[in-house]
Scaffold this active site. Structure first.
Site, PDB file in Angstrom:
ATOM      1  N   ASP A  21       0.829  -1.209   0.000  1.00 39.89           N
ATOM      2  CA  ASP A  21       0.000   0.000   0.000  1.00 39.89           C
ATOM      3  C   ASP A  21       0.866   1.263   0.000  1.00 39.89           C
ATOM      4  OD1 ASP A  21      -2.296   1.460  -0.001  1.00 39.89           O
ATOM      5  OD2 ASP A  21      -2.907   0.967   2.041  1.00 39.89           O
ATOM      6  N   GLY A  22       0.357   2.297  -0.643  1.00 37.17           N
ATOM      7  CA  GLY A  22       1.005   3.608  -0.553  1.00 37.17           C
ATOM      8  C   GLY A  22       1.629   4.112  -1.850  1.00 37.17           C
ATOM      9  N   TRP A  26       2.897   7.974  -2.468  1.00 43.31           N
ATOM     10  CA  TRP A  26       4.315   8.147  -2.823  1.00 43.31           C
ATOM     11  C   TRP A  26       4.415   9.059  -4.043  1.00 43.31           C
ATOM     12  CZ3 TRP A  26       7.443   7.277  -7.032  1.00 43.31           C
ATOM     13  CH2 TRP A  26       8.822   7.169  -6.811  1.00 43.31           C
ATOM     14  N   HIS A  38       2.793   3.367  -8.994  1.00 47.01           N
ATOM     15  CA  HIS A  38       2.667   1.926  -9.248  1.00 47.01           C
ATOM     16  C   HIS A  38       3.924   1.384  -9.944  1.00 47.01           C
ATOM     17  CE1 HIS A  38      -1.293   1.926  -7.679  1.00 47.01           C
ATOM     18  NE2 HIS A  38      -1.857   2.594  -8.672  1.00 47.01           N
ATOM     19  N   SER A  66      -7.007  -6.260  -6.433  1.00 49.42           N
ATOM     20  CA  SER A  66      -8.137  -6.932  -5.790  1.00 49.42           C
ATOM     21  C   SER A  66      -9.353  -6.931  -6.709  1.00 49.42           C
ATOM     22  CB  SER A  66      -8.473  -6.226  -4.473  1.00 49.42           C
ATOM     23  OG  SER A  66      -9.149  -5.011  -4.741  1.00 49.42           O
ATOM     24  N   GLU A  68     -11.959  -5.659  -6.031  1.00 48.46           N
ATOM     25  CA  GLU A  68     -12.584  -4.327  -5.870  1.00 48.46           C
ATOM     26  C   GLU A  68     -11.832  -3.250  -6.662  1.00 48.46           C
ATOM     27  OE1 GLU A  68     -11.917  -6.359  -3.065  1.00 48.46           O
ATOM     28  OE2 GLU A  68     -14.003  -7.028  -3.232  1.00 48.46           O
ATOM     29  N   TRP A  70     -11.144  -2.975  -9.667  1.00 47.43           N
ATOM     30  CA  TRP A  70     -11.724  -2.637 -10.984  1.00 47.43           C
ATOM     31  C   TRP A  70     -12.519  -1.341 -10.905  1.00 47.43           C
ATOM     32  CZ3 TRP A  70      -9.686  -5.301 -14.806  1.00 47.43           C
ATOM     33  CH2 TRP A  70      -9.308  -6.631 -14.607  1.00 47.43           C
ATOM     34  N   LEU A 132      11.663 -20.268  -3.872  1.00 47.33           N
ATOM     35  CA  LEU A 132      10.605 -19.383  -3.340  1.00 47.33           C
ATOM     36  C   LEU A 132       9.342 -19.569  -4.171  1.00 47.33           C
ATOM     37  CD1 LEU A 132       9.868 -16.714  -1.609  1.00 47.33           C
ATOM     38  CD2 LEU A 132      10.460 -15.475  -3.681  1.00 47.33           C
ATOM     39  N   ARG A 191      -5.797  -2.219   7.920  1.00 48.11           N
ATOM     40  CA  ARG A 191      -7.022  -2.900   7.476  1.00 48.11           C
ATOM     41  C   ARG A 191      -6.637  -4.202   6.794  1.00 48.11           C
ATOM     42  NH1 ARG A 191      -8.087   2.259   5.767  1.00 48.11           N
ATOM     43  NH2 ARG A 191      -7.161   1.829   3.736  1.00 48.11           N
TER      44      ARG A 191
HETATM   45  C1  FPP Z   1      -1.887   0.070  -3.493  1.00 49.26           C
HETATM   46  O1  FPP Z   1      -1.450   1.420  -3.469  1.00 49.26           O
HETATM   47  C2  FPP Z   1      -1.314  -0.618  -4.623  1.00 49.26           C
HETATM   48  C3  FPP Z   1      -2.013  -1.228  -5.639  1.00 49.26           C
HETATM   49  C4  FPP Z   1      -3.474  -1.255  -5.712  1.00 49.26           C
HETATM   50  C5  FPP Z   1      -1.331  -1.870  -6.750  1.00 49.26           C
HETATM   51  C6  FPP Z   1      -0.147  -2.685  -6.355  1.00 49.26           C
HETATM   52  C7  FPP Z   1       0.528  -3.088  -7.563  1.00 49.26           C
HETATM   53  C8  FPP Z   1       1.858  -3.032  -7.769  1.00 49.26           C
HETATM   54  C9  FPP Z   1       2.858  -2.571  -6.791  1.00 49.26           C
HETATM   55  C10 FPP Z   1       2.319  -3.487  -9.076  1.00 49.26           C
HETATM   56  C11 FPP Z   1       3.263  -4.648  -8.976  1.00 49.26           C
HETATM   57  C12 FPP Z   1       2.661  -5.966  -9.015  1.00 49.26           C
HETATM   58  C13 FPP Z   1       2.951  -6.914  -9.950  1.00 49.26           C
HETATM   59  C14 FPP Z   1       2.533  -8.318  -9.775  1.00 49.26           C
HETATM   60  C15 FPP Z   1       3.654  -6.594 -11.169  1.00 49.26           C
HETATM   61  P1  FPP Z   1      -2.524   2.582  -3.572  1.00 49.26           P
HETATM   62  O2  FPP Z   1      -2.686   2.933  -5.004  1.00 49.26           O
HETATM   63  O3  FPP Z   1      -3.788   2.157  -2.900  1.00 49.26           O
HETATM   64  O4  FPP Z   1      -1.818   3.708  -2.784  1.00 49.26           O
HETATM   65  P2  FPP Z   1      -2.511   4.898  -1.981  1.00 49.26           P
HETATM   66  O5  FPP Z   1      -3.276   4.261  -0.844  1.00 49.26           O
HETATM   67  O6  FPP Z   1      -1.342   5.690  -1.493  1.00 49.26           O
HETATM   68  O7  FPP Z   1      -3.379   5.652  -2.934  1.00 49.26           O
END
Ligand code: FPP
Length: 240
Positions: A21-22, A26, A38, A66, A68, A70, A132, A191
Protein backbone atom coordinates in the site's frame (compact mmCIF):
# COMPACT_ATOMS: atom_id res chain seq x y z
CA UNK A 1 31.64 -7.16 -2.99
CA UNK A 2 30.04 -10.12 -1.22
CA UNK A 3 27.12 -9.26 1.05
CA UNK A 4 27.77 -9.65 4.80
CA UNK A 5 25.76 -12.50 6.29
CA UNK A 6 22.55 -11.08 7.66
CA UNK A 7 21.71 -11.45 11.34
CA UNK A 8 18.28 -13.10 11.29
CA UNK A 9 16.19 -14.09 14.32
CA UNK A 10 15.94 -17.82 15.19
CA UNK A 11 12.37 -17.79 13.96
CA UNK A 12 12.07 -16.62 10.33
CA UNK A 13 8.56 -16.72 8.82
CA UNK A 14 8.12 -19.43 6.22
CA UNK A 15 5.31 -17.53 4.51
CA UNK A 16 5.17 -13.73 4.27
CA UNK A 17 2.21 -11.93 2.71
CA UNK A 18 2.27 -8.25 1.76
CA UNK A 19 -0.38 -5.62 1.08
CA UNK A 20 1.72 -3.24 -1.01
CA UNK A 21 0.00 0.00 0.00
CA UNK A 22 1.01 3.61 -0.55
CA UNK A 23 1.96 3.85 -4.23
CA UNK A 24 -0.53 6.66 -4.84
CA UNK A 25 0.67 8.71 -1.85
CA UNK A 26 4.31 8.15 -2.82
CA UNK A 27 3.56 9.61 -6.26
CA UNK A 28 1.51 12.49 -4.85
CA UNK A 29 4.33 13.50 -2.51
CA UNK A 30 6.51 13.92 -5.61
CA UNK A 31 3.90 15.67 -7.73
CA UNK A 32 3.75 12.65 -10.05
CA UNK A 33 0.75 10.79 -11.51
CA UNK A 34 -0.48 7.77 -9.50
CA UNK A 35 0.80 5.39 -12.17
CA UNK A 36 4.36 6.58 -11.50
CA UNK A 37 3.81 5.30 -7.95
CA UNK A 38 2.67 1.93 -9.25
CA UNK A 39 5.75 1.77 -11.47
CA UNK A 40 8.02 2.55 -8.52
CA UNK A 41 6.13 -0.08 -6.53
CA UNK A 42 6.76 -2.62 -9.24
CA UNK A 43 10.49 -1.84 -9.25
CA UNK A 44 10.50 -2.33 -5.52
CA UNK A 45 9.02 -5.77 -5.85
CA UNK A 46 12.23 -7.01 -7.44
CA UNK A 47 14.24 -5.92 -4.37
CA UNK A 48 11.80 -7.60 -2.02
CA UNK A 49 11.81 -10.89 -3.96
CA UNK A 50 15.61 -10.88 -3.84
CA UNK A 51 15.57 -10.18 -0.11
CA UNK A 52 13.05 -12.99 0.51
CA UNK A 53 15.36 -15.43 -1.28
CA UNK A 54 18.31 -14.10 0.76
CA UNK A 55 16.43 -14.47 4.09
CA UNK A 56 15.24 -18.01 3.32
CA UNK A 57 11.54 -17.16 3.13
CA UNK A 58 9.79 -19.93 1.24
CA UNK A 59 6.46 -18.32 0.28
CA UNK A 60 5.76 -14.71 -0.60
CA UNK A 61 2.18 -13.68 -1.36
CA UNK A 62 1.61 -10.19 -2.74
CA UNK A 63 -1.68 -8.34 -3.18
CA UNK A 64 -1.31 -6.92 -6.68
CA UNK A 65 -4.93 -6.24 -7.67
CA UNK A 66 -8.14 -6.93 -5.79
CA UNK A 67 -11.57 -7.80 -7.15
CA UNK A 68 -12.58 -4.33 -5.87
CA UNK A 69 -9.76 -2.49 -7.69
CA UNK A 70 -11.72 -2.64 -10.98
CA UNK A 71 -13.75 0.24 -9.51
CA UNK A 72 -10.77 2.64 -9.63
CA UNK A 73 -10.71 5.35 -12.33
CA UNK A 74 -10.52 3.78 -15.79
CA UNK A 75 -7.13 5.28 -16.66
CA UNK A 76 -5.61 3.90 -13.46
CA UNK A 77 -7.03 0.40 -14.11
CA UNK A 78 -5.83 0.36 -17.71
CA UNK A 79 -2.44 1.75 -16.67
CA UNK A 80 -2.11 -0.98 -14.05
CA UNK A 81 -3.04 -3.66 -16.60
CA UNK A 82 -0.35 -2.22 -18.89
CA UNK A 83 2.19 -2.50 -16.05
CA UNK A 84 1.18 -6.10 -15.34
CA UNK A 85 1.45 -6.91 -19.07
CA UNK A 86 5.01 -5.54 -19.16
CA UNK A 87 6.10 -7.02 -15.87
CA UNK A 88 4.93 -10.56 -16.46
CA UNK A 89 6.99 -10.54 -19.64
CA UNK A 90 10.06 -8.58 -18.57
CA UNK A 91 10.61 -9.97 -15.08
CA UNK A 92 10.01 -13.63 -15.85
CA UNK A 93 13.59 -14.48 -16.75
CA UNK A 94 14.86 -12.77 -13.60
CA UNK A 95 12.29 -14.59 -11.47
CA UNK A 96 13.32 -17.88 -13.04
CA UNK A 97 16.99 -17.10 -12.39
CA UNK A 98 16.20 -16.44 -8.72
CA UNK A 99 14.67 -19.93 -8.49
CA UNK A 100 11.19 -18.56 -7.82
CA UNK A 101 8.02 -20.35 -8.81
CA UNK A 102 5.24 -18.04 -9.99
CA UNK A 103 1.76 -18.90 -8.85
CA UNK A 104 -1.40 -16.92 -9.48
CA UNK A 105 -4.20 -16.69 -6.93
CA UNK A 106 -7.54 -15.15 -7.85
CA UNK A 107 -9.88 -15.17 -10.86
CA UNK A 108 -7.71 -15.52 -13.94
CA UNK A 109 -10.76 -16.29 -16.13
CA UNK A 110 -11.88 -12.64 -15.84
CA UNK A 111 -8.51 -11.22 -16.89
CA UNK A 112 -7.88 -10.15 -20.49
CA UNK A 113 -6.52 -12.95 -22.66
CA UNK A 114 -3.10 -11.49 -23.47
CA UNK A 115 -2.35 -11.09 -19.77
CA UNK A 116 -3.85 -14.44 -18.84
CA UNK A 117 -1.58 -16.16 -21.36
CA UNK A 118 1.51 -14.44 -19.97
CA UNK A 119 0.66 -15.50 -16.43
CA UNK A 120 0.06 -19.10 -17.54
CA UNK A 121 3.33 -19.10 -19.51
CA UNK A 122 5.17 -17.77 -16.45
CA UNK A 123 3.72 -20.45 -14.21
CA UNK A 124 4.68 -23.13 -16.73
CA UNK A 125 8.26 -21.83 -17.09
CA UNK A 126 8.90 -21.64 -13.36
CA UNK A 127 6.89 -24.64 -12.15
CA UNK A 128 9.89 -26.72 -11.02
CA UNK A 129 11.61 -23.92 -9.09
CA UNK A 130 12.01 -24.60 -5.40
CA UNK A 131 13.66 -21.62 -3.74
CA UNK A 132 10.60 -19.38 -3.34
CA UNK A 133 6.92 -19.61 -4.24
CA UNK A 134 5.68 -16.21 -5.36
CA UNK A 135 1.90 -16.06 -5.11
CA UNK A 136 0.55 -13.10 -7.05
CA UNK A 137 -2.94 -12.22 -5.84
CA UNK A 138 -4.34 -10.66 -8.97
CA UNK A 139 -8.08 -10.13 -9.41
CA UNK A 140 -8.23 -11.65 -5.95
CA UNK A 141 -10.76 -11.24 -3.14
CA UNK A 142 -10.80 -13.27 0.06
CA UNK A 143 -14.58 -13.56 0.22
CA UNK A 144 -14.75 -14.53 -3.43
CA UNK A 145 -12.09 -17.18 -2.80
CA UNK A 146 -14.25 -18.71 -0.05
CA UNK A 147 -17.34 -18.60 -2.31
CA UNK A 148 -15.37 -20.43 -5.03
CA UNK A 149 -14.15 -22.98 -2.47
CA UNK A 150 -17.71 -23.68 -1.27
CA UNK A 151 -18.85 -24.15 -4.87
CA UNK A 152 -16.08 -26.60 -5.62
CA UNK A 153 -16.71 -28.54 -2.39
CA UNK A 154 -20.35 -28.94 -3.45
CA UNK A 155 -19.30 -29.91 -7.00
CA UNK A 156 -16.93 -32.52 -5.52
CA UNK A 157 -19.94 -34.03 -3.77
CA UNK A 158 -18.51 -33.72 -0.25
CA UNK A 159 -21.19 -34.62 2.34
CA UNK A 160 -22.08 -31.82 4.79
CA UNK A 161 -20.86 -33.82 7.81
CA UNK A 162 -17.45 -34.23 6.14
CA UNK A 163 -16.89 -30.49 5.64
CA UNK A 164 -14.24 -29.20 8.04
CA UNK A 165 -11.50 -26.58 8.10
CA UNK A 166 -9.04 -28.84 6.26
CA UNK A 167 -11.53 -29.51 3.47
CA UNK A 168 -12.11 -25.77 3.04
CA UNK A 169 -8.34 -25.04 3.06
CA UNK A 170 -7.85 -27.74 0.41
CA UNK A 171 -10.29 -25.92 -1.90
CA UNK A 172 -8.71 -22.47 -1.59
CA UNK A 173 -6.23 -21.10 -4.16
CA UNK A 174 -3.50 -21.74 -1.60
CA UNK A 175 -4.27 -25.45 -1.21
CA UNK A 176 -1.21 -27.38 -0.07
CA UNK A 177 0.65 -24.27 1.12
CA UNK A 178 1.30 -23.23 4.69
CA UNK A 179 -0.75 -20.29 6.00
CA UNK A 180 1.03 -16.93 6.12
CA UNK A 181 2.99 -16.48 9.35
CA UNK A 182 3.50 -12.77 8.86
CA UNK A 183 1.36 -10.24 6.99
CA UNK A 184 2.80 -6.80 6.28
CA UNK A 185 0.69 -3.83 5.22
CA UNK A 186 2.81 -0.85 4.33
CA UNK A 187 1.91 2.86 4.52
CA UNK A 188 0.48 2.85 8.04
CA UNK A 189 -3.03 1.74 7.05
CA UNK A 190 -4.40 -0.93 9.38
CA UNK A 191 -7.02 -2.90 7.48
CA UNK A 192 -7.32 -6.44 6.09
CA UNK A 193 -9.05 -5.34 2.84
CA UNK A 194 -10.34 -8.82 1.92
CA UNK A 195 -6.81 -10.28 1.75
CA UNK A 196 -6.28 -13.93 2.74
CA UNK A 197 -9.12 -13.66 5.25
CA UNK A 198 -9.18 -17.42 5.86
CA UNK A 199 -5.45 -18.10 5.69
CA UNK A 200 -4.32 -15.16 7.86
CA UNK A 201 -6.54 -16.15 10.81
CA UNK A 202 -3.48 -16.74 13.03
CA UNK A 203 -0.90 -14.62 11.24
CA UNK A 204 1.13 -11.94 12.98
CA UNK A 205 0.52 -8.52 11.42
CA UNK A 206 2.86 -5.55 11.15
CA UNK A 207 1.93 -2.12 9.82
CA UNK A 208 5.07 -0.15 8.94
CA UNK A 209 4.56 3.52 8.10
CA UNK A 210 6.83 3.31 5.03
CA UNK A 211 5.08 3.67 1.68
CA UNK A 212 5.45 0.58 -0.51
CA UNK A 213 7.94 1.98 -3.11
CA UNK A 214 10.32 2.81 -0.23
CA UNK A 215 9.86 -0.48 1.62
CA UNK A 216 13.21 -2.14 0.96
CA UNK A 217 15.38 -4.94 2.30
CA UNK A 218 16.06 -3.17 5.63
CA UNK A 219 12.36 -2.57 6.26
CA UNK A 220 11.59 -6.21 5.48
CA UNK A 221 14.34 -7.27 7.86
CA UNK A 222 12.85 -5.05 10.59
CA UNK A 223 9.44 -6.70 10.06
CA UNK A 224 11.03 -10.16 10.30
CA UNK A 225 12.84 -9.16 13.49
CA UNK A 226 9.56 -7.88 14.91
CA UNK A 227 7.97 -11.23 14.00
CA UNK A 228 10.87 -12.99 15.76
CA UNK A 229 9.89 -11.26 19.03
CA UNK A 230 6.23 -12.19 18.86
CA UNK A 231 4.86 -15.09 20.87
CA UNK A 232 2.32 -16.99 18.79
CA UNK A 233 -0.40 -18.64 20.83
CA UNK A 234 -3.04 -19.80 18.32
CA UNK A 235 -5.74 -19.17 20.91
CA UNK A 236 -3.95 -21.31 23.51
CA UNK A 237 -2.17 -20.54 26.77
CA UNK A 238 1.56 -21.16 26.48
CA UNK A 239 3.14 -23.46 29.12
CA UNK A 240 6.49 -22.34 30.54
C1 FPP B 1 -1.89 0.07 -3.49
O1 FPP B 1 -1.45 1.42 -3.47
C2 FPP B 1 -1.31 -0.62 -4.62
C3 FPP B 1 -2.01 -1.23 -5.64
C4 FPP B 1 -3.47 -1.26 -5.71
C5 FPP B 1 -1.33 -1.87 -6.75
C6 FPP B 1 -0.15 -2.69 -6.36
C7 FPP B 1 0.53 -3.09 -7.56
C8 FPP B 1 1.86 -3.03 -7.77
C9 FPP B 1 2.86 -2.57 -6.79
C10 FPP B 1 2.32 -3.49 -9.08
C11 FPP B 1 3.26 -4.65 -8.98
C12 FPP B 1 2.66 -5.97 -9.01
C13 FPP B 1 2.95 -6.91 -9.95
C14 FPP B 1 2.53 -8.32 -9.78
C15 FPP B 1 3.65 -6.59 -11.17
P1 FPP B 1 -2.52 2.58 -3.57
O2 FPP B 1 -2.69 2.93 -5.00
O3 FPP B 1 -3.79 2.16 -2.90
O4 FPP B 1 -1.82 3.71 -2.78
P2 FPP B 1 -2.51 4.90 -1.98
O5 FPP B 1 -3.28 4.26 -0.84
O6 FPP B 1 -1.34 5.69 -1.49
O7 FPP B 1 -3.38 5.65 -2.93
Amino acid sequence: MAKAKVDLPDKVPEHVAIIMDGNGRWAKQRGLPRLAGHRAGTENLRRIIEACVEFGIKYLTIYAFSTENWGRPEDEVSGLMGIFDEVFERELTELHKQGAKLNHIGRLDEVRESLREKVIKGMELTKNNKRLVLNVAFNYGGRDEIVQAVKSIIKDGVEAENVNADVIADHLYTAGMPDPDLVIRTSGEQRISNFLIWQAAYAEWVFPETLWPDFGREELLAAIREFGKRERRYGLVLQN
